[in-house]
Design an enzyme around this catalytic site. Sequence first.
Site, PDB file in Angstrom:
ATOM      1  N   TYR A  46       0.822  -1.208   0.000  1.00 37.13           N
ATOM      2  CA  TYR A  46       0.000   0.000   0.000  1.00 37.13           C
ATOM      3  C   TYR A  46       0.860   1.263   0.000  1.00 37.13           C
ATOM      4  CZ  TYR A  46      -4.722  -1.853   0.861  1.00 37.13           C
ATOM      5  OH  TYR A  46      -5.943  -2.458   0.746  1.00 37.13           O
ATOM      6  N   LYS A  61       2.966 -15.391   2.401  1.00 39.00           N
ATOM      7  CA  LYS A  61       3.199 -16.117   1.149  1.00 39.00           C
ATOM      8  C   LYS A  61       4.706 -16.391   1.099  1.00 39.00           C
ATOM      9  CE  LYS A  61       1.844 -17.748  -2.849  1.00 39.00           C
ATOM     10  NZ  LYS A  61       0.992 -18.955  -2.964  1.00 39.00           N
ATOM     11  N   ASP A 101      -3.138 -18.108   0.203  1.00 35.12           N
ATOM     12  CA  ASP A 101      -4.093 -18.784  -0.697  1.00 35.12           C
ATOM     13  C   ASP A 101      -4.834 -19.890   0.046  1.00 35.12           C
ATOM     14  OD1 ASP A 101      -1.617 -20.046  -0.550  1.00 35.12           O
ATOM     15  OD2 ASP A 101      -1.513 -20.590  -2.674  1.00 35.12           O
ATOM     16  N   ASP A 114      -6.595  -6.952   3.956  1.00 38.46           N
ATOM     17  CA  ASP A 114      -7.690  -6.257   3.263  1.00 38.46           C
ATOM     18  C   ASP A 114      -8.573  -7.276   2.559  1.00 38.46           C
ATOM     19  OD1 ASP A 114      -9.179  -4.105   2.103  1.00 38.46           O
ATOM     20  OD2 ASP A 114      -8.089  -4.447   0.236  1.00 38.46           O
ATOM     21  N   ASP A 162     -12.655  -8.902   3.788  1.00 38.90           N
ATOM     22  CA  ASP A 162     -13.887  -8.901   2.980  1.00 38.90           C
ATOM     23  C   ASP A 162     -14.423 -10.325   2.840  1.00 38.90           C
ATOM     24  OD1 ASP A 162     -13.613  -6.146   2.523  1.00 38.90           O
ATOM     25  OD2 ASP A 162     -14.259  -6.329   0.431  1.00 38.90           O
TER      26      ASP A 162
HETATM   27  C1  IPM Z   1     -10.517  -1.093   3.908  1.00 35.43           C
HETATM   28  C2  IPM Z   1     -10.694  -0.432   2.569  1.00 35.43           C
HETATM   29  C3  IPM Z   1      -9.505   0.494   2.294  1.00 35.43           C
HETATM   30  C4  IPM Z   1      -8.258  -0.374   2.256  1.00 35.43           C
HETATM   31  C5  IPM Z   1      -9.628   1.350   1.030  1.00 35.43           C
HETATM   32  C6  IPM Z   1     -10.864   2.234   1.066  1.00 35.43           C
HETATM   33  C7  IPM Z   1      -8.412   2.177   0.791  1.00 35.43           C
HETATM   34  O1  IPM Z   1     -10.867  -1.374   1.578  1.00 35.43           O
HETATM   35  O2  IPM Z   1     -10.394  -0.375   4.914  1.00 35.43           O
HETATM   36  O3  IPM Z   1     -10.491  -2.324   3.943  1.00 35.43           O
HETATM   37  O4  IPM Z   1      -7.943  -0.958   1.207  1.00 35.43           O
HETATM   38  O5  IPM Z   1      -7.590  -0.477   3.278  1.00 35.43           O
HETATM   39 MG    MG Z   2     -11.031  -3.364   2.297  1.00 35.49          MG
END
Ligand code: IPM
Ligand code: MG
Length: 354
Positions: free
Chosen positions: A142, A189, A221, A245, A249
């Site tokens: 990042y 990884k 993975d 990240d 999700d």
């Molecule tokens: C999160 C989001 C952020 C990230 C974005 C909005 C930059 O996806 O907080 O998970 O990638 O960290």
């Molecule tokens: Mg995110």
Amino acid sequence: MQKTIAVLPGDGIGPEIIEESINILNAVAKKFNHMFEYKYGLIGASAIDKTGDPFPKETEEICRTSDAILFGAIGDPKYDNDPRAKVRPEQGILRLRKSLELFANIRPVSIYPELFDISPLKNEKLKNVDFIIVRELTGGIYFGEKKRFSSSKSASDVLTYSKDEIKRIAKKAFDLAKKRKKKVTSVDKANVLETSRLWRETVNEISQDYSGVELNHLFVDNTSMQIIKRPSEFDVILTENMFGDILSDEASVLAGSIGLLPSASIGEKYALYEPIHGAFNKAAGKNIANPVGTILSAAMMLRLSFKMEEEAQVVENAVKETIKDGKRTKDTAPSQETYLGTKEFGEIIKKNCL
Ligand code: IPM
Ligand code: MG
């Protein structure tokens, strides 16, 4: 107690979900005799529109002079569709995380039994799911150098980690695990990446100081598969910025909706609380967003920054009760059922706090 909270609603559904959290915080303040003062700041696309900068100086100042930061969401599709845009909303949250050194992102994944059926996973897989993702937040790909070469025929993003960066996030994970099921799964990884090999080596060293905590290593993975196959076996998942990240999700699918999950981003001096979801711009202003992720982030703020454990539990129990009573927002309602708006749902949680 008197506390000052920096409030950064941001973009899309941000302002609506923040409003519900503030209502809840006000109810808690009244009930427990606290004084919360709110200082609002601009961030993201809405800050670009007004000032040209996704993280204006005034916003940084508000954050630095408050006791904690409550954040909504960031992003706007008009930038996603313009890969050449030099100024982007996401730079707002990234610069905020970096400048305040919020290196530890804590993302708890817990599941409401009443919502088992909206998860695509079989019910029996979801029983006893209760883990925390500890994501490194101020390093890795990042923040590495970004480049375009020979008039955009190629590009690069640099992935770097220092031993000190790995040590401090690893310690956070082990400290958390010590108070929980005493298990850390470090995700990397290391079969491919040098940063991952340094990661694994360093995590092994830190684990020497935590004899009561079991450590195992998984490749990212494989982890993405195990989160679906045997989610109840995880306790603390420790990982680097981008893997965290993506995995967070994925993990939100277990809960049934990404709108439900909170997070805390913690540094040595400052702390920021935000839901893990994005700005969901299509839903903005429609009163359909789920405020739970933000409300639970406010509860984490009460617990971690203000040491208000009882107050945090009141909020968490109010959310549980609301869901138990069968109340649903659009994202958590099975399609045939009626659902409540953001405001109406927030109002019920507030009543359940009193
Ligand atoms: C999160 C989001 C952020 C990230 C974005 C909005 C930059 O996806 O907080 O998970 O990638 O960290
Ligand atoms: Mg995110």
